[in-house]
Design a protein around this motif. Sequence first.
Motif, mmCIF file in Angstrom:
data_model
loop_
_atom_site.group_PDB
_atom_site.id
_atom_site.type_symbol
_atom_site.label_atom_id
_atom_site.label_comp_id
_atom_site.label_asym_id
_atom_site.label_seq_id
_atom_site.Cartn_x
_atom_site.Cartn_y
_atom_site.Cartn_z
ATOM 1 N N HIS A 1 0.841 -1.202 0.000
ATOM 2 C CA HIS A 1 0.000 0.000 0.000
ATOM 3 C C HIS A 1 0.879 1.257 0.000
ATOM 4 O O HIS A 1 0.625 2.203 -0.760
ATOM 5 C CB HIS A 1 -0.914 0.000 1.222
ATOM 6 N N THR A 2 1.901 1.261 0.848
ATOM 7 C CA THR A 2 2.818 2.403 0.897
ATOM 8 C C THR A 2 3.550 2.574 -0.428
ATOM 9 O O THR A 2 3.678 3.691 -0.943
ATOM 10 C CB THR A 2 3.853 2.211 2.023
ATOM 11 N N ARG B 1 12.142 -1.297 -1.270
ATOM 12 C CA ARG B 1 12.951 -2.250 -0.508
ATOM 13 C C ARG B 1 12.114 -2.903 0.589
ATOM 14 O O ARG B 1 12.202 -4.117 0.815
ATOM 15 C CB ARG B 1 14.157 -1.532 0.100
ATOM 16 N N ALA B 2 11.292 -2.113 1.271
ATOM 17 C CA ALA B 2 10.467 -2.642 2.357
ATOM 18 C C ALA B 2 9.476 -3.686 1.848
ATOM 19 O O ALA B 2 9.236 -4.713 2.500
ATOM 20 C CB ALA B 2 9.723 -1.503 3.056
ATOM 21 N N PHE B 3 8.896 -3.449 0.674
ATOM 22 C CA PHE B 3 7.929 -4.398 0.117
ATOM 23 C C PHE B 3 8.605 -5.721 -0.224
ATOM 24 O O PHE B 3 8.095 -6.803 0.103
ATOM 25 C CB PHE B 3 7.265 -3.803 -1.128
ATOM 26 N N HIS B 4 9.765 -5.644 -0.877
ATOM 27 C CA HIS B 4 10.454 -6.881 -1.243
ATOM 28 C C HIS B 4 10.947 -7.623 -0.004
ATOM 29 O O HIS B 4 10.952 -8.859 0.028
ATOM 30 C CB HIS B 4 11.607 -6.577 -2.200
ATOM 31 N N GLN B 5 11.345 -6.899 1.025
ATOM 32 C CA GLN B 5 11.727 -7.545 2.282
ATOM 33 C C GLN B 5 10.518 -8.243 2.904
ATOM 34 O O GLN B 5 10.634 -9.366 3.412
ATOM 35 C CB GLN B 5 12.292 -6.520 3.252
ATOM 36 N N ALA B 6 9.352 -7.590 2.847
ATOM 37 C CA ALA B 6 8.150 -8.165 3.434
ATOM 38 C C ALA B 6 7.745 -9.452 2.725
ATOM 39 O O ALA B 6 7.295 -10.410 3.370
ATOM 40 C CB ALA B 6 7.004 -7.150 3.372
#
Length: 235
Positions: A113-114, A136-141
């Motif tokens: 979403h972000t 980066r945060a999405f792929h980490q998640a």
Amino acid sequence: MATKGATRTEEVYDDIRSDLLNGTFEPGQRLKLAGLGQRFGVSLSVIREALTRLAEQGLIVSNPQRGFSVVALSVADVSDLTNVRIQVESLALRQSFALGGVEWETSVVATHHTLERTPVTKSDGRLNEAWSIAHRAFHQALLAGCQSPRLEAIANSVRDSAELYRRWYWSLTEDHARDLSAEHRQLKEFALARDADAAVAALTEHIARAPRALIAYAQEHGLESPATEGSARAR
């Protein structure tokens, strides 16, 4: 408390790093200390300190005889790094699908979403750093459900090592018409559906597209360099 000199060094470091990541300097280009000193209005020692830090991050190369230069674009390293990323991230993604729970799904949805609400570029056409962080945060998640801190750490490290190559892809190639939002949305939907085979296929193409375009650009413009000259590794 930081001194004025230390603060100025940090500013110069940030500005040069931003230029490197946004393609202001070409792969392999020599960086002249005197010219950078004049540009920023600082001493050569400040420039040297900033460049030394960037060399430690793998963004530039320090040579006792030739000074500092931007890392070369190594086709061999791009290919090797891409293959390793695909293998490691595919393994972690499959494991996340098998082991991830509701908290993992929630994190995937929230980070997506972000990412989807964050503009890719700024008004000047440069890559938006906020988008890079969200990306980066999405792929980490996506990989965080694998329940293996070591596997996550390896995947994150390899992905971070490709950052400069991704930035060169953005600034040097003409593949900006790709629908990144659709690619990320598809990955999120496959994650929620727990469709591992479809997700791995989508992730493989998602990872491989930028290196493929960058390699084609390097070959077309004679920028190929052997991997032994140094690989682009942004931490």
